[in-house]
Write a protein that holds these residues in place. Structure first.
Motif, PDB file in Angstrom:
ATOM      1  N   GLY A  42       0.777  -1.232   0.000  1.00 24.96           N
ATOM      2  CA  GLY A  42       0.000   0.000   0.000  1.00 24.96           C
ATOM      3  C   GLY A  42       0.809   1.282   0.000  1.00 24.96           C
ATOM      4  O   GLY A  42       0.314   2.328   0.416  1.00 24.96           O
ATOM      5  N   LYS A  43       2.034   1.225  -0.487  1.00 23.67           N
ATOM      6  CA  LYS A  43       2.881   2.426  -0.514  1.00 23.67           C
ATOM      7  C   LYS A  43       2.238   3.539  -1.335  1.00 23.67           C
ATOM      8  O   LYS A  43       2.215   4.693  -0.911  1.00 23.67           O
ATOM      9  CB  LYS A  43       4.269   2.089  -1.079  1.00 23.67           C
ATOM     10  CG  LYS A  43       5.061   1.120  -0.217  1.00 23.67           C
ATOM     11  CD  LYS A  43       6.404   0.801  -0.822  1.00 23.67           C
ATOM     12  CE  LYS A  43       6.332   0.120  -2.160  1.00 23.67           C
ATOM     13  NZ  LYS A  43       5.804  -1.238  -2.162  1.00 23.67           N
ATOM     14  N   GLU A  44       1.695   3.200  -2.481  1.00 30.94           N
ATOM     15  CA  GLU A  44       1.077   4.226  -3.326  1.00 30.94           C
ATOM     16  C   GLU A  44      -0.168   4.806  -2.662  1.00 30.94           C
ATOM     17  O   GLU A  44      -0.423   6.010  -2.748  1.00 30.94           O
ATOM     18  CB  GLU A  44       0.711   3.651  -4.692  1.00 30.94           C
ATOM     19  CG  GLU A  44       0.172   4.707  -5.639  1.00 30.94           C
ATOM     20  CD  GLU A  44      -0.129   4.176  -7.033  1.00 30.94           C
ATOM     21  OE1 GLU A  44      -0.984   4.781  -7.702  1.00 30.94           O
ATOM     22  OE2 GLU A  44       0.475   3.171  -7.448  1.00 30.94           O
ATOM     23  N   ARG A  45      -0.920   3.989  -1.963  1.00 34.00           N
ATOM     24  CA  ARG A  45      -2.114   4.491  -1.270  1.00 34.00           C
ATOM     25  C   ARG A  45      -1.731   5.469  -0.165  1.00 34.00           C
ATOM     26  O   ARG A  45      -2.393   6.496   0.031  1.00 34.00           O
ATOM     27  CB  ARG A  45      -2.922   3.332  -0.703  1.00 34.00           C
ATOM     28  CG  ARG A  45      -3.533   2.472  -1.811  1.00 34.00           C
ATOM     29  CD  ARG A  45      -4.329   1.365  -1.264  1.00 34.00           C
ATOM     30  NE  ARG A  45      -5.622   1.908  -0.848  1.00 34.00           N
ATOM     31  CZ  ARG A  45      -6.571   1.187  -0.297  1.00 34.00           C
ATOM     32  NH1 ARG A  45      -6.397  -0.091  -0.073  1.00 34.00           N
ATOM     33  NH2 ARG A  45      -7.704   1.743   0.047  1.00 34.00           N
ATOM     34  N   ILE A  50      -1.153  11.142   1.640  1.00 28.22           N
ATOM     35  CA  ILE A  50      -0.325  12.289   2.016  1.00 28.22           C
ATOM     36  C   ILE A  50      -0.587  13.443   1.054  1.00 28.22           C
ATOM     37  O   ILE A  50      -0.780  14.585   1.471  1.00 28.22           O
ATOM     38  CB  ILE A  50       1.173  11.912   2.037  1.00 28.22           C
ATOM     39  CG1 ILE A  50       1.456  10.949   3.197  1.00 28.22           C
ATOM     40  CG2 ILE A  50       2.052  13.156   2.133  1.00 28.22           C
ATOM     41  CD1 ILE A  50       2.844  10.350   3.171  1.00 28.22           C
ATOM     42  N   HIS A  51      -0.597  13.140  -0.242  1.00 28.28           N
ATOM     43  CA  HIS A  51      -0.849  14.185  -1.248  1.00 28.28           C
ATOM     44  C   HIS A  51      -2.226  14.816  -1.048  1.00 28.28           C
ATOM     45  O   HIS A  51      -2.360  16.044  -1.034  1.00 28.28           O
ATOM     46  CB  HIS A  51      -0.736  13.578  -2.648  1.00 28.28           C
ATOM     47  CG  HIS A  51      -1.106  14.529  -3.734  1.00 28.28           C
ATOM     48  ND1 HIS A  51      -0.272  15.532  -4.160  1.00 28.28           N
ATOM     49  CD2 HIS A  51      -2.233  14.638  -4.473  1.00 28.28           C
ATOM     50  CE1 HIS A  51      -0.864  16.217  -5.122  1.00 28.28           C
ATOM     51  NE2 HIS A  51      -2.054  15.693  -5.334  1.00 28.28           N
ATOM     52  N   ASP A  52      -3.243  13.982  -0.904  1.00 29.55           N
ATOM     53  CA  ASP A  52      -4.616  14.476  -0.797  1.00 29.55           C
ATOM     54  C   ASP A  52      -4.856  15.303   0.460  1.00 29.55           C
ATOM     55  O   ASP A  52      -5.702  16.186   0.472  1.00 29.55           O
ATOM     56  CB  ASP A  52      -5.607  13.310  -0.833  1.00 29.55           C
ATOM     57  CG  ASP A  52      -5.667  12.651  -2.202  1.00 29.55           C
ATOM     58  OD1 ASP A  52      -5.132  13.233  -3.173  1.00 29.55           O
ATOM     59  OD2 ASP A  52      -6.229  11.534  -2.298  1.00 29.55           O
ATOM     60  N   GLU A  53      -4.119  15.032   1.523  1.00 30.34           N
ATOM     61  CA  GLU A  53      -4.316  15.755   2.779  1.00 30.34           C
ATOM     62  C   GLU A  53      -3.331  16.915   2.944  1.00 30.34           C
ATOM     63  O   GLU A  53      -3.354  17.599   3.954  1.00 30.34           O
ATOM     64  CB  GLU A  53      -4.189  14.783   3.952  1.00 30.34           C
ATOM     65  CG  GLU A  53      -5.197  13.662   3.875  1.00 30.34           C
ATOM     66  CD  GLU A  53      -6.062  13.543   5.092  1.00 30.34           C
ATOM     67  OE1 GLU A  53      -5.770  14.195   6.101  1.00 30.34           O
ATOM     68  OE2 GLU A  53      -7.031  12.787   5.026  1.00 30.34           O
ATOM     69  N   SER A  54      -2.484  17.138   1.935  1.00 28.30           N
ATOM     70  CA  SER A  54      -1.480  18.194   2.030  1.00 28.30           C
ATOM     71  C   SER A  54      -1.946  19.463   1.324  1.00 28.30           C
ATOM     72  O   SER A  54      -2.980  19.479   0.658  1.00 28.30           O
ATOM     73  CB  SER A  54      -0.167  17.722   1.404  1.00 28.30           C
ATOM     74  OG  SER A  54      -0.264  17.722  -0.003  1.00 28.30           O
ATOM     75  N   ALA A  55      -1.134  20.494   1.442  1.00 28.52           N
ATOM     76  CA  ALA A  55      -1.423  21.750   0.751  1.00 28.52           C
ATOM     77  C   ALA A  55      -1.277  21.592  -0.762  1.00 28.52           C
ATOM     78  O   ALA A  55      -1.743  22.437  -1.522  1.00 28.52           O
ATOM     79  CB  ALA A  55      -0.483  22.843   1.259  1.00 28.52           C
ATOM     80  N   ARG A  56      -0.656  20.521  -1.208  1.00 26.22           N
ATOM     81  CA  ARG A  56      -0.451  20.273  -2.643  1.00 26.22           C
ATOM     82  C   ARG A  56      -1.591  19.504  -3.288  1.00 26.22           C
ATOM     83  O   ARG A  56      -1.485  19.081  -4.431  1.00 26.22           O
ATOM     84  CB  ARG A  56       0.850  19.492  -2.845  1.00 26.22           C
ATOM     85  CG  ARG A  56       2.052  20.235  -2.342  1.00 26.22           C
ATOM     86  CD  ARG A  56       3.288  19.409  -2.519  1.00 26.22           C
ATOM     87  NE  ARG A  56       4.440  20.094  -1.928  1.00 26.22           N
ATOM     88  CZ  ARG A  56       5.659  19.701  -2.076  1.00 26.22           C
ATOM     89  NH1 ARG A  56       5.933  18.628  -2.785  1.00 26.22           N
ATOM     90  NH2 ARG A  56       6.646  20.363  -1.510  1.00 26.22           N
ATOM     91  N   THR A  57      -2.667  19.313  -2.585  1.00 28.82           N
ATOM     92  CA  THR A  57      -3.766  18.485  -3.073  1.00 28.82           C
ATOM     93  C   THR A  57      -4.303  18.933  -4.430  1.00 28.82           C
ATOM     94  O   THR A  57      -4.782  18.114  -5.200  1.00 28.82           O
ATOM     95  CB  THR A  57      -4.905  18.411  -2.034  1.00 28.82           C
ATOM     96  OG1 THR A  57      -5.824  17.408  -2.435  1.00 28.82           O
ATOM     97  CG2 THR A  57      -5.613  19.747  -1.901  1.00 28.82           C
ATOM     98  N   GLY A  58      -4.207  20.204  -4.752  1.00 30.54           N
ATOM     99  CA  GLY A  58      -4.690  20.694  -6.040  1.00 30.54           C
ATOM    100  C   GLY A  58      -3.755  20.400  -7.189  1.00 30.54           C
ATOM    101  O   GLY A  58      -4.140  20.501  -8.356  1.00 30.54           O
ATOM    102  N   GLY A  59      -2.519  20.008  -6.883  1.00 32.34           N
ATOM    103  CA  GLY A  59      -1.537  19.722  -7.924  1.00 32.34           C
ATOM    104  C   GLY A  59      -1.626  18.287  -8.413  1.00 32.34           C
ATOM    105  O   GLY A  59      -2.408  17.479  -7.910  1.00 32.34           O
TER     106      GLY A  59
END
Length: 108
Positions: A42-45, A50-59
């Motif tokens: 589940g590394k990709e999950r 992390i991406h979805d809950e970060s400030a970068r979620t829109g990227g």
């Protein structure tokens, strides 16, 4: 429960909860994260969370299967692998408290 299977499931759930809790905390920090583990764990999950809950979620969130890259990129893969080896060594050398992903497969 027969055979103690319920205890194992409880420990696994507790470990999963700890990983998710840490993942959400890490997402709030602007840093580089190395996620290691065997295929299928589940590394990709975790990276997506992390991406979805970060400030970068829109990227963009881009996944790359380095093993599938053609031989022409061998020099790039070599540099990446050396960087990963150094990062993995650094994680192993840290205390168990500061490297929870490295010990997430062992019961607490």
């Amino acid at each position: 429960m027969a055979g103690g299977g319920g205890s194992v499931q409880l420990v696994e759930r507790m470990q999963a909860f700890k990983v998710l809790e840490l993942t959400r905390r890490v997402a709030q920090v602007d840093t580089t994260v190395l996620i290691t583990g065997e295929s299928g764990v589940g590394k990709e999950r975790i990276a997506r969370l992390i991406h979805d809950e970060s400030a970068r979620t829109g990227g963009a969130f881009v996944t790359i299967n380095c093993g599938a890259l053609p031989e022409e990129t061998a020099s790039l893969r070599g540099k990446r692998c050396a960087a990963c080896a150094r990062a993995s060594a650094a994680v192993r050398n840290q205390s168990s408290r500061s490297a929870p992903f490295a010990r997430s497969s062992r019961p607490s």
